[in-house]
Write a protein that holds these residues in place. Structure first.
Motif, PDB file in Angstrom:
ATOM      1  N   GLU A  63       0.826  -1.206   0.000  1.00  0.00           N
ATOM      2  CA  GLU A  63       0.000   0.000   0.000  1.00  0.00           C
ATOM      3  C   GLU A  63       0.860   1.255   0.000  1.00  0.00           C
ATOM      4  O   GLU A  63       0.486   2.272  -0.606  1.00  0.00           O
ATOM      5  CB  GLU A  63      -0.953  -0.029   1.191  1.00  0.00           C
ATOM      6  CG  GLU A  63      -2.026  -1.101   1.048  1.00  0.00           C
ATOM      7  CD  GLU A  63      -3.002  -1.159   2.206  1.00  0.00           C
ATOM      8  OE1 GLU A  63      -4.082  -1.747   2.035  1.00  0.00           O
ATOM      9  OE2 GLU A  63      -2.680  -0.628   3.294  1.00  0.00           O
ATOM     10  N   THR A  64       2.017   1.198   0.655  1.00  0.00           N
ATOM     11  CA  THR A  64       2.929   2.349   0.649  1.00  0.00           C
ATOM     12  C   THR A  64       3.410   2.640  -0.766  1.00  0.00           C
ATOM     13  O   THR A  64       3.609   3.806  -1.142  1.00  0.00           O
ATOM     14  CB  THR A  64       4.128   2.087   1.581  1.00  0.00           C
ATOM     15  OG1 THR A  64       3.652   1.921   2.926  1.00  0.00           O
ATOM     16  CG2 THR A  64       5.117   3.239   1.547  1.00  0.00           C
ATOM     17  N   LEU A  65       3.566   1.588  -1.577  1.00  0.00           N
ATOM     18  CA  LEU A  65       4.031   1.754  -2.957  1.00  0.00           C
ATOM     19  C   LEU A  65       2.894   2.016  -3.943  1.00  0.00           C
ATOM     20  O   LEU A  65       3.119   2.073  -5.153  1.00  0.00           O
ATOM     21  CB  LEU A  65       4.819   0.518  -3.396  1.00  0.00           C
ATOM     22  CG  LEU A  65       6.219   0.362  -2.792  1.00  0.00           C
ATOM     23  CD1 LEU A  65       6.820  -0.976  -3.191  1.00  0.00           C
ATOM     24  CD2 LEU A  65       7.135   1.507  -3.214  1.00  0.00           C
ATOM     25  N   GLY A  66       1.674   2.165  -3.435  1.00  0.00           N
ATOM     26  CA  GLY A  66       0.548   2.484  -4.308  1.00  0.00           C
ATOM     27  C   GLY A  66      -0.106   1.283  -4.955  1.00  0.00           C
ATOM     28  O   GLY A  66      -0.946   1.433  -5.851  1.00  0.00           O
ATOM     29  N   LEU A  67       0.249   0.070  -4.519  1.00  0.00           N
ATOM     30  CA  LEU A  67      -0.401  -1.138  -5.016  1.00  0.00           C
ATOM     31  C   LEU A  67      -1.723  -1.355  -4.284  1.00  0.00           C
ATOM     32  O   LEU A  67      -1.937  -0.810  -3.198  1.00  0.00           O
ATOM     33  CB  LEU A  67       0.515  -2.355  -4.800  1.00  0.00           C
ATOM     34  CG  LEU A  67       1.825  -2.332  -5.596  1.00  0.00           C
ATOM     35  CD1 LEU A  67       2.839  -3.287  -4.995  1.00  0.00           C
ATOM     36  CD2 LEU A  67       1.562  -2.674  -7.058  1.00  0.00           C
ATOM     37  N   THR A  68      -2.608  -2.142  -4.858  1.00  0.00           N
ATOM     38  CA  THR A  68      -3.877  -2.432  -4.204  1.00  0.00           C
ATOM     39  C   THR A  68      -3.763  -3.743  -3.430  1.00  0.00           C
ATOM     40  O   THR A  68      -3.103  -4.688  -3.868  1.00  0.00           O
ATOM     41  CB  THR A  68      -5.027  -2.560  -5.216  1.00  0.00           C
ATOM     42  OG1 THR A  68      -4.773  -3.666  -6.082  1.00  0.00           O
ATOM     43  CG2 THR A  68      -5.163  -1.295  -6.039  1.00  0.00           C
ATOM     44  N   VAL A  69      -4.404  -3.765  -2.278  1.00  0.00           N
ATOM     45  CA  VAL A  69      -4.495  -4.972  -1.454  1.00  0.00           C
ATOM     46  C   VAL A  69      -5.963  -5.165  -1.132  1.00  0.00           C
ATOM     47  O   VAL A  69      -6.519  -4.475  -0.279  1.00  0.00           O
ATOM     48  CB  VAL A  69      -3.658  -4.856  -0.167  1.00  0.00           C
ATOM     49  CG1 VAL A  69      -3.763  -6.153   0.649  1.00  0.00           C
ATOM     50  CG2 VAL A  69      -2.203  -4.542  -0.488  1.00  0.00           C
ATOM     51  N   LYS A  70      -6.596  -6.091  -1.841  1.00  0.00           N
ATOM     52  CA  LYS A  70      -8.028  -6.314  -1.672  1.00  0.00           C
ATOM     53  C   LYS A  70      -8.334  -7.799  -1.760  1.00  0.00           C
ATOM     54  O   LYS A  70      -7.497  -8.601  -2.192  1.00  0.00           O
ATOM     55  CB  LYS A  70      -8.824  -5.559  -2.739  1.00  0.00           C
ATOM     56  CG  LYS A  70      -8.720  -4.039  -2.626  1.00  0.00           C
ATOM     57  CD  LYS A  70      -9.612  -3.340  -3.636  1.00  0.00           C
ATOM     58  CE  LYS A  70      -9.534  -1.820  -3.485  1.00  0.00           C
ATOM     59  NZ  LYS A  70     -10.414  -1.123  -4.460  1.00  0.00           N
ATOM     60  N   THR A  71      -9.545  -8.156  -1.354  1.00  0.00           N
ATOM     61  CA  THR A  71      -9.982  -9.524  -1.552  1.00  0.00           C
ATOM     62  C   THR A  71     -10.182  -9.748  -3.045  1.00  0.00           C
ATOM     63  O   THR A  71     -10.269  -8.796  -3.829  1.00  0.00           O
ATOM     64  CB  THR A  71     -11.292  -9.800  -0.802  1.00  0.00           C
ATOM     65  OG1 THR A  71     -12.316  -8.943  -1.332  1.00  0.00           O
ATOM     66  CG2 THR A  71     -11.135  -9.535   0.690  1.00  0.00           C
ATOM     67  N   ILE A  72     -10.275 -10.997  -3.424  1.00  0.00           N
ATOM     68  CA  ILE A  72     -10.399 -11.325  -4.836  1.00  0.00           C
ATOM     69  C   ILE A  72     -11.685 -10.767  -5.444  1.00  0.00           C
ATOM     70  O   ILE A  72     -11.781 -10.571  -6.660  1.00  0.00           O
ATOM     71  CB  ILE A  72     -10.321 -12.852  -5.047  1.00  0.00           C
ATOM     72  CG1 ILE A  72     -10.137 -13.216  -6.520  1.00  0.00           C
ATOM     73  CG2 ILE A  72     -11.515 -13.538  -4.440  1.00  0.00           C
ATOM     74  CD1 ILE A  72      -8.840 -12.796  -7.100  1.00  0.00           C
ATOM     75  N   ASP A  73     -12.687 -10.461  -4.583  1.00  0.00           N
ATOM     76  CA  ASP A  73     -13.922  -9.861  -5.101  1.00  0.00           C
ATOM     77  C   ASP A  73     -13.946  -8.347  -4.925  1.00  0.00           C
ATOM     78  O   ASP A  73     -14.988  -7.711  -5.063  1.00  0.00           O
ATOM     79  CB  ASP A  73     -15.155 -10.504  -4.455  1.00  0.00           C
ATOM     80  CG  ASP A  73     -15.119 -10.459  -2.942  1.00  0.00           C
ATOM     81  OD1 ASP A  73     -14.126  -9.955  -2.378  1.00  0.00           O
ATOM     82  OD2 ASP A  73     -16.083 -10.937  -2.317  1.00  0.00           O
ATOM     83  N   GLY A  74     -12.780  -7.761  -4.596  1.00  0.00           N
ATOM     84  CA  GLY A  74     -12.652  -6.309  -4.636  1.00  0.00           C
ATOM     85  C   GLY A  74     -12.918  -5.563  -3.346  1.00  0.00           C
ATOM     86  O   GLY A  74     -13.010  -4.339  -3.360  1.00  0.00           O
ATOM     87  N   HIS A  75     -13.017  -6.271  -2.222  1.00  0.00           N
ATOM     88  CA  HIS A  75     -13.247  -5.599  -0.944  1.00  0.00           C
ATOM     89  C   HIS A  75     -11.940  -5.438  -0.171  1.00  0.00           C
ATOM     90  O   HIS A  75     -10.956  -6.132  -0.425  1.00  0.00           O
ATOM     91  CB  HIS A  75     -14.261  -6.381  -0.109  1.00  0.00           C
ATOM     92  CG  HIS A  75     -15.625  -6.449  -0.727  1.00  0.00           C
ATOM     93  ND1 HIS A  75     -16.050  -7.523  -1.467  1.00  0.00           N
ATOM     94  CD2 HIS A  75     -16.646  -5.554  -0.747  1.00  0.00           C
ATOM     95  CE1 HIS A  75     -17.281  -7.310  -1.896  1.00  0.00           C
ATOM     96  NE2 HIS A  75     -17.662  -6.112  -1.494  1.00  0.00           N
ATOM     97  N   ILE A  76     -11.949  -4.521   0.795  1.00  0.00           N
ATOM     98  CA  ILE A  76     -10.769  -4.296   1.631  1.00  0.00           C
ATOM     99  C   ILE A  76     -10.777  -5.319   2.764  1.00  0.00           C
ATOM    100  O   ILE A  76     -11.727  -5.371   3.546  1.00  0.00           O
ATOM    101  CB  ILE A  76     -10.758  -2.870   2.195  1.00  0.00           C
ATOM    102  CG1 ILE A  76     -10.669  -1.857   1.044  1.00  0.00           C
ATOM    103  CG2 ILE A  76      -9.584  -2.687   3.149  1.00  0.00           C
ATOM    104  CD1 ILE A  76     -10.775  -0.413   1.480  1.00  0.00           C
ATOM    105  N   PRO A  77      -9.743  -6.147   2.892  1.00  0.00           N
ATOM    106  CA  PRO A  77      -9.733  -7.180   3.936  1.00  0.00           C
ATOM    107  C   PRO A  77      -9.487  -6.588   5.316  1.00  0.00           C
ATOM    108  O   PRO A  77      -8.784  -5.587   5.464  1.00  0.00           O
ATOM    109  CB  PRO A  77      -8.582  -8.091   3.519  1.00  0.00           C
ATOM    110  CG  PRO A  77      -7.664  -7.201   2.733  1.00  0.00           C
ATOM    111  CD  PRO A  77      -8.558  -6.210   2.029  1.00  0.00           C
TER     112      PRO A  77
END
Length: 270
Positions: A229-243
């Motif tokens: 996240e610090t590098l601007g990448l996304t971290v989400k569940t496979i269905d697009g939600h924030i874990p």
């Protein structure tokens, strides 16, 4: 947030914490190399492919002891002796540890494993550490600090689409075609499987892959999430939600464009 309350009214700066953790990981590395000169006891947990060694427990005990000595009010979740923090205090530091991520790799090949630590407060990642022990590469940092490999600062990876890069994944998800993963894999430039969340997240951090998808537990994701996240990448569940920080779910760490491609394909009819 550059200062943390650590108990007893004391305050410690984030860079001071960072310095301590780097020292602890250097000591943990010595424990790893020392183990190579003796036979390591290996046990199974949930299955014959889910291993734990005496070194996992030794490194975990060492790290937990160091943390508690400096941060007496800290809350700690670790893979081998994790307490259930159903009602943890978000104001206190939460340390999430994986003493050896990729234990099977450690046992079978003595490479492609990592030591990982994530530090959270108020449900926000503050510091993350993924130590690729055998290559002596420590990926570390956080929101105000940036992300570094040892002393070299990493630039954000290119925002590539799925069809422009390699995809990192977990073997079981791919074999069982969960979330349309076989179709997703075919749309990429190729698939890589290394059996270590930390090592595979590193490849996304450094732009060697456009994404990593696997079923991850808190200790698998905590450190990498902070860095990604610090590098601007996304971290989400496979269905697009924030874990949730403490959830065990199918997680995607990816460039924004690749994340959009993968979520769209994962939700398509099989």
């Amino acid at each position: 947030m550059n200062n943390f309350r650590i108990g007893g009214g004391k305050i410690m700066k984030k860079n001071e914490i960072d310095h301590l953790v780097v020292e602890w990981l250097a000591q943990a590395k010595k424990m790893v190399f020392s183990s190579f000169s003796r036979k390591i006891m290996v046990e199974t947990k949930t299955s014959r492919n889910d291993l734990v060694t005496e070194l996992d427990r030794q490194i975990e005990k060492f790290l937990v002891t160091q943390i508690k000595n400096v941060f007496p009010t800290a809350q700690i979740i670790s893979e081998e002796s994790h307490p259930k923090l159903d009602k943890f205090d978000p104001q206190q530091l939460l340390w999430i540890i994986d003493p050896i991520d990729g234990t099977m790799n450690f046992v079978k090949t003595r490479r492609d494993f990592a030591i990982m630590i994530g530090v959270y407060q108020n449900n926000q990642g503050q510091l993350g550490y993924i130590y690729d022990v055998m290559n002596d590469c420590l990926y570390h940092g956080g929101p105000e600090k940036g992300v570094f490999c040892n002393q070299q600062r990493l630039l954000p990876p290119a925002n590539l689409s799925l069809n422009q890069g390699l995809l990192e994944t977990g073997a079981l998800m791919l074999l069982h075609n969960r979330c349309n993963l076989q179709k997703i894999a075919l749309a990429s430039n190729g698939v890589r499987i290394y059996g270590s969340a930390g090592i595979q997240i590193i490849r996304v951090l450094t732009g060697q892959a456009v994404g990593y998808v696997s079923h991850l537990k808190p200790w698998d994701l905590a450190a990498g999430r902070v860095l990604a996240e610090t590098l601007g990448l996304t971290v989400k569940t496979i269905d697009g939600h924030i874990p949730d920080v403490l959830s065990s779910v199918d997680v995607l760490v990816a460039s924004k464009n690749a994340q959009e491609d993968i979520v769209r394909m994962a939700q398509a009819p099989y």
